[in-house]
Design a protein around this motif. Sequence first.
Motif, short mmCIF file in Angstrom:
data_model
loop_
_atom_site.label_atom_id
_atom_site.label_comp_id
_atom_site.label_asym_id
_atom_site.label_seq_id
_atom_site.Cartn_x
_atom_site.Cartn_y
_atom_site.Cartn_z
N ALA A 111 12.25 -3.26 13.98
CA ALA A 111 12.52 -4.59 14.56
C ALA A 111 12.80 -4.49 16.05
O ALA A 111 12.36 -5.34 16.84
CB ALA A 111 13.69 -5.24 13.84
N CYS A 156 8.49 -3.93 9.44
CA CYS A 156 9.72 -4.71 9.39
C CYS A 156 9.92 -5.35 8.02
O CYS A 156 8.95 -5.68 7.33
CB CYS A 156 9.69 -5.82 10.45
N THR A 158 10.44 -8.26 6.90
CA THR A 158 10.35 -9.68 7.21
C THR A 158 9.41 -10.34 6.22
O THR A 158 8.36 -9.77 5.91
CB THR A 158 9.81 -9.88 8.66
N VAL A 162 6.10 -15.40 7.53
CA VAL A 162 6.60 -15.64 8.90
C VAL A 162 5.54 -15.29 9.95
O VAL A 162 5.46 -15.93 11.01
CB VAL A 162 7.88 -14.82 9.15
N TRP A 163 4.72 -14.28 9.65
CA TRP A 163 3.84 -13.72 10.67
C TRP A 163 2.73 -14.65 11.16
O TRP A 163 2.41 -14.64 12.36
CB TRP A 163 3.26 -12.40 10.18
#
Length: 284
Positions: A111, A156, A158, A162-163
């Motif tokens: 991150a 990450c 995540t 989100v990407w």
Amino acid sequence: MRVQRRMDAAAEDMPKAPAETLGAFLHRQEVATLVDVLVELAEVDEAVKDRLLRLQLSDRPEKLAAGFKKTLAAWQRSTRSYSYREAPGYGRKLQTWLDQVARELVPKDPAAGLALFEAFIEADEQWFEHGDDSGADIGDAVRSACRHWLQAAAKCETPADVWPDRLMTLYLEDNYGAREELLRSANLLLGQSALRVLADQFESRMANVLAGASNLQRLPHEVFHLSAALSLLSEALGDPDVSVRAVLQYSPEPNELQKQSFVEAYFDADRPEGCASMARGRLG
């Protein structure tokens, strides 16, 4: 003498044992010897000294990240300009920093590495406006930053959904044409389904832009920026339909040059039947 010459010639024809690599040689040395050599080099070479200092921080990624961030901030504050002759060295300096972050920080804290790559990409105005990029050295560094960003993001923890939005935002803020690698290599981060979601977002945005420009004599520049994005995603997906649909949205009666690009895209994807489908007015 003839026999000796034949023996010599035969010896020359025999495959030679491979020379020992530097790595293999170093592995045979005593640790104390290598330490002495490194200390000696650090006293006369700043790059070696800096590398060893960063190595001391390998278990403290927050400190390591702070050092990289400090270097980046200093470059952003700099007002120095680089001529055509100096630009290759400038590009190598940027590239070296990117590779150091990828090699030394990302494995410890993906991150933190991602944040540094993103800050580098968002500072592309600084890199391009302070250097003559006729040789594309600066652009290559920014493209490399984009690939590093994708690779760090993949490490990450995540949520995958989100990407697409983050990629779209970074791409649309590109004013220098070097961020295209974010989409061309998006498969380093996104799977096929997520790539389709991203392509759908760009197609939807293009439809909205075109709807708002229906009364204009000329198409807004954003249309072509979005079309380029879909062309890049078409490469990442290996699906020329995505690129063709993008062009047909704003050019329903394509010109000969556009038609030729369609044909090449389908053949490059080993889908010659796509040309026939296009001729019949449908895709896929």
